[in-house]
Write an enzyme that holds these catalytic residues in place. Structure first.
Site, PDB file in Angstrom:
ATOM      1  N   HIS A  62       0.830  -1.317  -0.180  1.00 31.10           N
ATOM      2  CA  HIS A  62       0.005  -0.150  -0.013  1.00 31.10           C
ATOM      3  C   HIS A  62       0.680   1.211   0.081  1.00 31.10           C
ATOM      4  CE1 HIS A  62      -0.031   0.147   4.455  1.00 31.10           C
ATOM      5  NE2 HIS A  62       0.010   1.373   4.307  1.00 31.10           N
TER       6      HIS A  62
ATOM      7  N   SER B 156       4.026   2.470   8.451  1.00 31.35           N
ATOM      8  CA  SER B 156       3.662   1.219   7.679  1.00 31.35           C
ATOM      9  C   SER B 156       5.043   1.177   6.611  1.00 31.35           C
ATOM     10  CB  SER B 156       2.598   1.788   6.488  1.00 31.35           C
ATOM     11  OG  SER B 156       1.506   1.429   6.917  1.00 31.35           O
TER      12      SER B 156
ATOM     13  N   ASP C  90       1.267  -7.469   2.458  1.00 29.52           N
ATOM     14  CA  ASP C  90       1.251  -6.060   2.228  1.00 29.52           C
ATOM     15  C   ASP C  90       2.699  -5.890   1.958  1.00 29.52           C
ATOM     16  OD1 ASP C  90       0.960  -3.473   1.723  1.00 29.52           O
ATOM     17  OD2 ASP C  90      -0.374  -3.170   3.363  1.00 29.52           O
TER      18      ASP C  90
HETATM   19  N1  ARG Z   1      -4.853   0.364   7.691  1.00 28.21           N
HETATM   20  C1  ARG Z   1      -3.609   0.452   7.095  1.00 28.21           C
HETATM   21  C2  ARG Z   1      -3.004   1.784   7.284  1.00 28.21           C
HETATM   22  O1  ARG Z   1      -3.567   2.946   7.715  1.00 28.21           O
HETATM   23  C3  ARG Z   1      -3.303  -0.019   5.461  1.00 28.21           C
HETATM   24  C4  ARG Z   1      -4.296   0.645   4.459  1.00 28.21           C
HETATM   25  C5  ARG Z   1      -4.205  -0.017   3.205  1.00 28.21           C
HETATM   26  N2  ARG Z   1      -5.103  -1.115   3.113  1.00 28.21           N
HETATM   27  C6  ARG Z   1      -6.535  -0.891   2.682  1.00 28.21           C
HETATM   28  N3  ARG Z   1      -7.314  -1.800   2.626  1.00 28.21           N
HETATM   29  N4  ARG Z   1      -7.017   0.292   2.403  1.00 28.21           N
HETATM   30  O2  ARG Z   1      -2.800   2.975   6.530  1.00 28.21           O
HETATM   31  N1  ASP Z   2      -1.386   1.672   7.946  1.00 31.62           N
HETATM   32  C1  ASP Z   2      -0.656   2.698   8.823  1.00 31.62           C
HETATM   33  C2  ASP Z   2       0.243   3.404   7.533  1.00 31.62           C
HETATM   34  O1  ASP Z   2      -0.164   3.253   6.573  1.00 31.62           O
HETATM   35  C3  ASP Z   2      -0.055   2.312   9.861  1.00 31.62           C
HETATM   36  C4  ASP Z   2      -0.939   2.544  11.236  1.00 31.62           C
HETATM   37  O2  ASP Z   2      -1.779   3.479  11.136  1.00 31.62           O
HETATM   38  O3  ASP Z   2      -0.836   1.633  12.039  1.00 31.62           O
HETATM   39  O4  ASP Z   2       1.119   4.143   8.006  1.00 31.62           O
END
Ligand code: ARG
Ligand code: ASP
Length: 660
Positions: free
Chosen positions: A83, A595, A205
């Site tokens: 991502h 991330s 990921d």
């Molecule tokens: N929650 C994670 C972070 O804040 C990964 C987001 C990417 N994945 C998704 N399915 N949108 O960014």
């Molecule tokens: N998914 C988040 C990021 O993209 C990490 C988090 O918020 O724990 O940095």
């Protein structure tokens, strides 16, 4: 009596940096080493951060300024999240070369794809400059001098503890970054928005890039004859596997936390800001979702937008649940009262909490106005870009787009009333009879008559409004509920807290600067009687596999590997099953920006790649709860398995340093 009461209050309510809370500055990590070693760290502070010799910091990069990445070979190979590489992968894709859908593996350096506009930054050094600034040197002078030190150098001065300490950060930026490999989205984004922020998790990921440099190893603009960058350090990879309780360390660039904010601010976030934003986004997501259901072409079109809107939307929901569960506002209020009792006879701190509360009263309506603007009118294209209007799909999108305009205008008019409402909007609604009718009119202009002055005027009015509101807060950039005056008050409050609460280990809020967090691999009690184990496996992927559900439709190659059990060196026995490890949980405090961060063992070897947190732990940005807050990482063995067995790019492993 006063003493005793205070002690009781402190032990009951104080929020000390216990357990694994904290995001520590690498140059000051010496103060944490004893505790880290007690948890299983085997190296020294100099191994983490040094300006004299190669250290771990030389293997960590800010990836594109919004994520973290790490060096895993002496030839500039960088590992980060799928991502995090997503935009670059998308930009390199076309109908004929759809790398998001099918993945991509360069089979030789010549096949690596230059990702235009993508950069990585290494931290050269950091140093406190509070005294230099106090002595009269201006930040601009300090930055200019640091920037001149070398090729590709960048510098910035960042405030810690609301400016009580100021640090200079000097970076070296490399701009020739090339895509080396990525799994298909069905692995890299497996589970999609359904599993996002959720455990158990099965997302691979990750993506791979390579940094290129001039022949002298210095930063250079893209050129075909640039050579792979030779880092001072790269992380060896521990392929021996992990167990619950193992030490973990995360080295990366967390974006923003607000550990020390008052209960009043928590109340605003929990009871006003988050719920309102969630409601507006729910309605937007519903409209897009309906369009996606109705037409496969629209499903693809809205997929990226849906994901971008849904990520914070889902995070806020978890945050509210977490704050409720932890009773953060209540606990903070008691903590503040105890502080005020202590401060009652200290002129420097006596009124600071009251002053802050008063300032919150003043700025909350202003900030709310800004938030509403950005969640409503701020989401509307004024006008739609030409390419979009000429896209054959635009006709099919019209009903959805029109509905999005109506939704935004209605929400704005509802949430931003009276004096605060833009006069252009008030007049528009009056002239057309309703927010719906006015929205309709504006949509038609934006879609069909983009030269219309009315649209440009509205856009300008919104900009002016935002500037006015920002000036009322006294800030150049608005991020969290904050103001210039609050910043000054928080600096005083933090000094007071540090004098008063001597047991608490204070760490500066995350601000996109390099930090170390440490903890251990650990499951947690998700609900009464429901323990979540810290490790998932390929068997869990197969259990979710469903070709009829987009988010759970895995590549056939993975099904075949599962059927034949040809896992190569990555097969492992876990709980009596021959399988492949996929993701794990740990107790490190992380936030957005972490991330792609390396998850390291006690010897500084890579065991995983951080990418998310669990559902109710996202309140850790405001208060960390060691019993429930968990970060989610991809097990490095799954990364290598996918490269090797699924991608057929096992040759890449030859340049890595694998350790058993
Ligand atoms: N929650 C994670 C972070 O804040 C990964 C987001 C990417 N994945 C998704 N399915 N949108 O960014
Ligand atoms: N998914 C988040 C990021 O993209 C990490 C988090 O918020 O724990 O940095």
């Amino acid at each position: 009596m006063k003493r005793t009461l205070l002690l009781v209050l402190c032990t009951l309510l104080a929020l000390p940096a216990l357990a694994d809370e904290g995001m520590w500055l690498p140059s000051l990590i010496q103060s944490r080493i004893k505790e880290m070693r007690a948890k299983g760290f085997r190296l020294s502070a100099e191994d983490i951060y040094s300006i004299n010799k190669a250290s771990m910091k030389d293997a960590v990069v800010s990836f594109g300024g919004f994520c973290t990445g790490e060096l895993i070979s002496d030839r500039g190979l960088v590992l980060t999240n799928h991502h995090c590489g997503y935009n670059a992968i998308q930009a390199l894709s076309s109908v004929d070369h759809d790398y998001l859908t099918y993945g991509f593996w360069a089979m030789s350096p010549a096949e690596e794809l230059p990702a235009e506009g993508l950069f990585v930054r290494f931290l050269v050094r950091m140093e406190e400059v509070t005294d230099r600034i106090a002595a009269g040197e201006t930040p601009d002078e300090i930055i200019a001098r640091a920037t001149a030190e070398g090729k590709g150098y960048r510098a910035s001065i960042e405030q810690m503890y609301y400016g009580n300490q100021q640090f200079l950060f000097v970076y070296r930026q490399y701009d020739d970054v090339r895509l080396v490999g990525t799994p298909p989205s069905s692995i890299g984004k497996f589970g999609g928005d359904t599993d996002n922020w959720i455990w158990p998790r099965h997302t691979g990921d990750f993506s791979l890039f390579r940094i290129y440099a001039g022949a002298d190893n210095e930063p250079a603009a893209y050129a075909p004859d640039n050579v792979p960058y030779r880092p001072r350090h790269h992380f060896p990879i521990d392929v021996s596997g992990i167990e619950e309780g193992d030490f973990t360390m995360i080295y990366g660039f967390p974006g923003s936390t607000q550990q020390y904010i008052l209960a009043d601010a928590v109340d605003y976030i929990q009871k006003c800001s988050d719920p309102v934003k969630i409601a507006i986004r729910t309605a937007r997501l519903d409209l897009m979702g309906a369009a996606q259901q109705s037409d496969p072409a629209l499903r693809i079109f809205y997929a990226a937008r849906h994901a971008i809107i849904a990520n914070p939307w889902k995070k806020w929901q978890g945050e509210v649940l977490g704050l409720e569960r932890l009773r953060t506002a209540e606990r903070k209020r008691a903590y503040e009262q105890a502080f005020e009792a202590w401060a009652a006879d200290k002129p420097a701190y006596r009124t600071v909490v009251a002053d802050m509360k008063q300032e919150y009263q003043r700025i909350i309506p202003i900030f709310f106005n800004l938030e509403v603007l950005s969640e409503t009118l701020g989401t509307l294209p004024m006008p739609y870009p030409t390419a979009e209007r000429e896209d054959p799909l635009f006709e099919a999108r019209r009903p959805t787009e029109r509905a999005l305009w109506q939704l935004a205008l209605n929400e704005y008019a509802e949430l931003c009333r009276g004096e605060r409402q833009l006069s252009a909007v008030r007049e528009g609604i009056a002239r057309w009879g309703s927010p719906d009718a006015y929205a309709d009119h504006l949509f038609t202009l934006a879609a069909d008559d983009p030269q219309q002055a009315e649209l440009a005027e509205l856009k300008q009015a919104i900009r002016t409004d935002i500037d006015t509101l920002r000036n009322q807060l006294g800030l150049k950039v608005v991020r969290n509920l904050h103001s210039a005056r609050l910043n000054d008050l928080y600096a005083v409050y933090l000094r007071g807290l540090q004098e008063w609460d001597r047991e608490r280990a204070f760490f500066p809020d995350a601000n996109s600067t390099l930090r170390v967090a440490y903890g251990s691999v650990a499951g947690y009690e998700y609900a009464d009687g429901e323990y979540h184990k810290p490790l998932t496996t390929l068997d869990g992927i197969i259990a979710k596999d469903d070709p009829t559900i987009y988010d759970y439709d895995i590549p056939q190659r993975l099904r075949d590997l599962y059927a034949s059990k040809e896992y190569g060196r990555w097969g492992t026995w876990i709980d009596g099953r021959y399988t492949v490890p996929v993701c794990f949980l740990a107790t490190n405090q992380t936030t957005g920006g972490n991330s792609g961060s390396p998850v390291l063992n006690g010897r500084g070897e890579l065991i995983g790649l951080n990418f998310d947190r669990t559902w109710r732990s996202t309140m850790s940005d405001l208060e960390f709860d060691p019993t429930i807050c968990r970060n989610i990482a991809v097990d490095i063995r799954y990364v290598l398995f996918v490269i090797d067995r699924v991608g057929g790019a096992g040759y890449l492993l030859d340049e890595m340093t694998l350790r058993k």
